[in-house]
Motif scaffolding. Structure first.
Motif, PDB file in Angstrom:
ATOM      1  N   SER A 265       0.829  -1.204   0.000  1.00  0.00           N
ATOM      2  CA  SER A 265       0.000   0.000   0.000  1.00  0.00           C
ATOM      3  C   SER A 265       0.865   1.256   0.000  1.00  0.00           C
ATOM      4  CB  SER A 265      -0.920  -0.001   1.222  1.00  0.00           C
ATOM      5  OG  SER A 265      -1.621   1.222   1.332  1.00  0.00           O
ATOM      6  N   TYR A 266       1.880   1.277   0.878  1.00  0.00           N
ATOM      7  CA  TYR A 266       2.750   2.460   0.962  1.00  0.00           C
ATOM      8  C   TYR A 266       3.662   2.586  -0.251  1.00  0.00           C
ATOM      9  CZ  TYR A 266       6.431   5.623   2.358  1.00  0.00           C
ATOM     10  OH  TYR A 266       7.335   6.650   2.370  1.00  0.00           O
ATOM     11  N   GLU A 267       4.357   1.492  -0.594  1.00  0.00           N
ATOM     12  CA  GLU A 267       5.348   1.544  -1.671  1.00  0.00           C
ATOM     13  C   GLU A 267       4.709   1.832  -3.025  1.00  0.00           C
ATOM     14  OE1 GLU A 267       8.545   1.494  -1.479  1.00  0.00           O
ATOM     15  OE2 GLU A 267       8.841   0.919   0.617  1.00  0.00           O
ATOM     16  N   CYS A 268       3.521   1.272  -3.275  1.00  0.00           N
ATOM     17  CA  CYS A 268       2.874   1.418  -4.587  1.00  0.00           C
ATOM     18  C   CYS A 268       1.802   2.507  -4.592  1.00  0.00           C
ATOM     19  CB  CYS A 268       2.274   0.087  -5.024  1.00  0.00           C
ATOM     20  SG  CYS A 268       3.491  -1.241  -5.165  1.00  0.00           S
ATOM     21  N   LYS A 269       1.616   3.156  -3.437  1.00  0.00           N
ATOM     22  CA  LYS A 269       0.669   4.270  -3.314  1.00  0.00           C
ATOM     23  C   LYS A 269      -0.751   3.870  -3.712  1.00  0.00           C
ATOM     24  CE  LYS A 269       4.245   6.599  -2.123  1.00  0.00           C
ATOM     25  NZ  LYS A 269       4.548   6.646  -0.677  1.00  0.00           N
ATOM     26  N   ILE A 270      -1.214   2.769  -3.166  1.00  0.00           N
ATOM     27  CA  ILE A 270      -2.595   2.331  -3.394  1.00  0.00           C
ATOM     28  C   ILE A 270      -3.234   1.997  -2.043  1.00  0.00           C
ATOM     29  CG2 ILE A 270      -2.249   1.445  -5.738  1.00  0.00           C
ATOM     30  CD1 ILE A 270      -1.885  -1.313  -4.619  1.00  0.00           C
ATOM     31  N   PRO A 271      -4.545   2.175  -1.911  1.00  0.00           N
ATOM     32  CA  PRO A 271      -5.218   1.865  -0.646  1.00  0.00           C
ATOM     33  C   PRO A 271      -5.030   0.394  -0.258  1.00  0.00           C
ATOM     34  CG  PRO A 271      -6.637   3.202  -2.026  1.00  0.00           C
ATOM     35  CD  PRO A 271      -5.475   2.781  -2.888  1.00  0.00           C
ATOM     36  N   PHE A 272      -4.999   0.139   1.036  1.00  0.00           N
ATOM     37  CA  PHE A 272      -4.783  -1.204   1.559  1.00  0.00           C
ATOM     38  C   PHE A 272      -5.763  -2.205   0.943  1.00  0.00           C
ATOM     39  CE2 PHE A 272      -5.537  -4.626   4.561  1.00  0.00           C
ATOM     40  CZ  PHE A 272      -4.256  -4.996   4.963  1.00  0.00           C
ATOM     41  N   ASP A 273      -7.050  -1.861   0.911  1.00  0.00           N
ATOM     42  CA  ASP A 273      -8.073  -2.801   0.420  1.00  0.00           C
ATOM     43  C   ASP A 273      -7.983  -3.056  -1.073  1.00  0.00           C
ATOM     44  OD1 ASP A 273      -8.993  -3.013   2.963  1.00  0.00           O
ATOM     45  OD2 ASP A 273     -10.826  -1.841   2.671  1.00  0.00           O
ATOM     46  N   GLN A 274      -7.218  -2.219  -1.794  1.00  0.00           N
ATOM     47  CA  GLN A 274      -7.127  -2.386  -3.241  1.00  0.00           C
ATOM     48  C   GLN A 274      -5.849  -3.093  -3.686  1.00  0.00           C
ATOM     49  OE1 GLN A 274      -8.170   1.181  -5.482  1.00  0.00           O
ATOM     50  NE2 GLN A 274      -9.490   1.875  -3.811  1.00  0.00           N
ATOM     51  N   THR A 275      -5.060  -3.566  -2.726  1.00  0.00           N
ATOM     52  CA  THR A 275      -3.869  -4.347  -3.082  1.00  0.00           C
ATOM     53  C   THR A 275      -4.326  -5.695  -3.619  1.00  0.00           C
ATOM     54  OG1 THR A 275      -3.704  -5.171  -0.794  1.00  0.00           O
ATOM     55  CG2 THR A 275      -2.395  -3.241  -1.380  1.00  0.00           C
ATOM     56  N   CYS A 276      -3.935  -5.987  -4.837  1.00  0.00           N
ATOM     57  CA  CYS A 276      -4.378  -7.226  -5.499  1.00  0.00           C
ATOM     58  C   CYS A 276      -3.184  -8.157  -5.707  1.00  0.00           C
ATOM     59  CB  CYS A 276      -5.038  -6.899  -6.836  1.00  0.00           C
ATOM     60  SG  CYS A 276      -5.697  -8.365  -7.668  1.00  0.00           S
ATOM     61  N   ILE A 277      -3.212  -9.302  -5.027  1.00  0.00           N
ATOM     62  CA  ILE A 277      -2.128 -10.280  -5.124  1.00  0.00           C
ATOM     63  C   ILE A 277      -2.644 -11.531  -5.834  1.00  0.00           C
ATOM     64  CG2 ILE A 277      -0.511 -11.715  -3.821  1.00  0.00           C
ATOM     65  CD1 ILE A 277      -0.628  -9.636  -1.581  1.00  0.00           C
ATOM     66  N   LEU A 278      -1.963 -11.882  -6.917  1.00  0.00           N
ATOM     67  CA  LEU A 278      -2.310 -13.093  -7.663  1.00  0.00           C
ATOM     68  C   LEU A 278      -1.262 -14.169  -7.365  1.00  0.00           C
ATOM     69  CD1 LEU A 278      -3.167 -11.431 -11.104  1.00  0.00           C
ATOM     70  CD2 LEU A 278      -4.718 -11.952  -9.206  1.00  0.00           C
ATOM     71  N   HIS A 279      -1.513 -15.390  -7.827  1.00  0.00           N
ATOM     72  CA  HIS A 279      -0.567 -16.484  -7.616  1.00  0.00           C
ATOM     73  C   HIS A 279      -0.369 -17.268  -8.909  1.00  0.00           C
ATOM     74  CE1 HIS A 279      -1.875 -15.570  -3.492  1.00  0.00           C
ATOM     75  NE2 HIS A 279      -0.700 -16.056  -3.124  1.00  0.00           N
ATOM     76  N   THR A 280       0.872 -17.672  -9.145  1.00  0.00           N
ATOM     77  CA  THR A 280       1.168 -18.496 -10.316  1.00  0.00           C
ATOM     78  C   THR A 280       0.666 -19.912 -10.065  1.00  0.00           C
ATOM     79  OG1 THR A 280       3.315 -19.230  -9.476  1.00  0.00           O
ATOM     80  CG2 THR A 280       3.261 -17.136 -10.685  1.00  0.00           C
ATOM     81  N   GLU A 281       0.813 -20.784 -11.057  1.00  0.00           N
ATOM     82  CA  GLU A 281       0.329 -22.157 -10.903  1.00  0.00           C
ATOM     83  C   GLU A 281       1.035 -22.907  -9.782  1.00  0.00           C
ATOM     84  OE1 GLU A 281       1.467 -25.034 -13.955  1.00  0.00           O
ATOM     85  OE2 GLU A 281       2.702 -23.479 -14.897  1.00  0.00           O
ATOM     86  N   TYR A 282       2.246 -22.453  -9.419  1.00  0.00           N
ATOM     87  CA  TYR A 282       2.978 -23.094  -8.322  1.00  0.00           C
ATOM     88  C   TYR A 282       2.830 -22.327  -7.006  1.00  0.00           C
ATOM     89  CZ  TYR A 282       5.148 -26.039 -11.865  1.00  0.00           C
ATOM     90  OH  TYR A 282       5.362 -26.940 -12.879  1.00  0.00           O
ATOM     91  N   GLY A 283       1.946 -21.325  -7.003  1.00  0.00           N
ATOM     92  CA  GLY A 283       1.647 -20.617  -5.764  1.00  0.00           C
ATOM     93  C   GLY A 283       2.508 -19.410  -5.459  1.00  0.00           C
ATOM     94  N   ARG A 284       3.400 -19.009  -6.399  1.00  0.00           N
ATOM     95  CA  ARG A 284       4.236 -17.833  -6.126  1.00  0.00           C
ATOM     96  C   ARG A 284       3.388 -16.569  -6.216  1.00  0.00           C
ATOM     97  NH1 ARG A 284       7.854 -13.804  -7.563  1.00  0.00           N
ATOM     98  NH2 ARG A 284       9.964 -14.052  -6.690  1.00  0.00           N
ATOM     99  N   PRO A 285       3.434 -15.703  -5.187  1.00  0.00           N
ATOM    100  CA  PRO A 285       2.634 -14.478  -5.212  1.00  0.00           C
ATOM    101  C   PRO A 285       3.228 -13.414  -6.137  1.00  0.00           C
ATOM    102  CG  PRO A 285       3.992 -14.517  -3.241  1.00  0.00           C
ATOM    103  CD  PRO A 285       4.186 -15.849  -3.923  1.00  0.00           C
ATOM    104  N   ILE A 286       2.359 -12.723  -6.854  1.00  0.00           N
ATOM    105  CA  ILE A 286       2.769 -11.620  -7.722  1.00  0.00           C
ATOM    106  C   ILE A 286       1.729 -10.506  -7.611  1.00  0.00           C
ATOM    107  CG2 ILE A 286       4.086 -12.965  -9.410  1.00  0.00           C
ATOM    108  CD1 ILE A 286       1.614 -13.088 -11.148  1.00  0.00           C
ATOM    109  N   LEU A 287       2.157  -9.277  -7.886  1.00  0.00           N
ATOM    110  CA  LEU A 287       1.254  -8.145  -7.796  1.00  0.00           C
ATOM    111  C   LEU A 287       0.618  -7.838  -9.146  1.00  0.00           C
ATOM    112  CD1 LEU A 287       3.289  -5.659  -5.582  1.00  0.00           C
ATOM    113  CD2 LEU A 287       1.289  -6.994  -4.929  1.00  0.00           C
ATOM    114  N   LYS A 288      -0.671  -7.507  -9.119  1.00  0.00           N
ATOM    115  CA  LYS A 288      -1.367  -7.125 -10.336  1.00  0.00           C
ATOM    116  C   LYS A 288      -1.230  -5.613 -10.504  1.00  0.00           C
ATOM    117  CE  LYS A 288      -5.808  -7.568 -12.735  1.00  0.00           C
ATOM    118  NZ  LYS A 288      -7.238  -7.947 -12.601  1.00  0.00           N
TER     119      LYS A 288
END
Length: 262
Positions: A67-90
């Motif tokens: 939220s702080y680093e990307c300047k977006i509201p906490f509730d709008q942080t969107c985290i996706l996962h690859t097929e092996y479960g690695r988290p990535i940011l949208k």
């Protein structure tokens, strides 16, 4: 909480560790309300209380920093996962991040340039019968030669950090990753049979009783400073901020302000 910063030119690589004691049922109930429904359902399926706390704290730390680093509201942080479960940011050109936990420590790594993999392991005796699951013969011989319980933990942590950077899960067998033992004796880390010319590792025992390894696909330097914050500081400050602010519209404060320089 310990806050370690690695600098790479003008780019920072942040590594944040938080050590916690048991959380009360009431605090867990309050904190979990700030987790998205899908992730909340997964957390609630975790049977061991300590693992549940690790997962919960890790996810809150990540979203607070994003939220702080990307300047977006906490509730709008969107985290996706690859097929092996690695988290990535949208996000467009997002920072890369990775989470690890062991016993009472949660470790979160953020990189603003390239990928990052982090691992933390409690130093403990490992059953030699399990060595072949993640070590090759030369590595096993080295562990037996040193007769040190930390060496097998170190070798595993190195491989785990690379696996987490790649996000390949255990689809790439750890015992097939061959650490150059001759270089390792001299304090250098290189995986022989892997296209790892751009990968660098930082192995640390900065946290007493633990091994910590960071793998980066671009060069980085040693820690320049450490900041520390107690569990109560993180939990209380987080809950207080959430109580007095709209997490759907406002950006979280800088987590570094919740720490003190050691």
């Amino acid at each position: 909480m310990r806050y370690l910063r690695f600098k790479e030119g003008e780019i920072d690589i942040d590594l944040i560790g938080l050590k916690f004691n048991s959380l009360s049922d009431d605090v867990i109930k309050q904190l979990i309300e700030f987790i998205p429904l899908e992730e909340k359902a997964k957390i609630l399926k975790v049977r061991k209380r300590k693992d549940l706390q690790n997962s919960l704290i890790g996810k809150l730390m990540v979203r607070t920093i994003i939220s702080y680093e990307c300047k977006i509201p906490f509730d709008q942080t969107c985290i996706l996962h690859t097929e092996y479960g690695r988290p990535i940011l949208k996000l467009d050109n997002p920072p890369d991040f990775n989470v690890s936990h062991s016993e009472n420590w949660v470790l979160v790594g953020f990189s603003h340039t390239g990928r990052i993999g982090v691992d933390i392991e409690l130093i403990r005796e490992i059953d030699p019968q399990t060595y072949p699951l993640y070590l090759n013969k030369r590595e096993i011989d080295y562990v037996k030669e040193t007769d040190s319980p930390s060496i097998s933990n170190e070798l595993w942590s190195i491989k785990e950090s690379l696996i987490k950077l790649l996000g390949c899960g255990l689809s790439y067998a750890p015992d097939k990753m061959v650490i150059d033992i001759n270089l390792y004796r001299r304090g250098e880390i290189k995986i022989e049979n892997f296209i790892s010319s751009n990968f660098e590792f930082h192995l640390s025992k900065a946290l007493p009783g633990y091994i910590m390894c960071v793998c980066k696909d671009k060069s980085f330097k040693t820690p320049l400073n450490i900041r520390e914050m107690k569990q109560s500081n993180f939990v209380n400050t987080f809950l207080e901020w959430m109580t007095h602010n709209d997490s759907n519209t406002q950006i979280m404060p800088n987590i570094k302000n919740w720490t003190t320089l050691v």
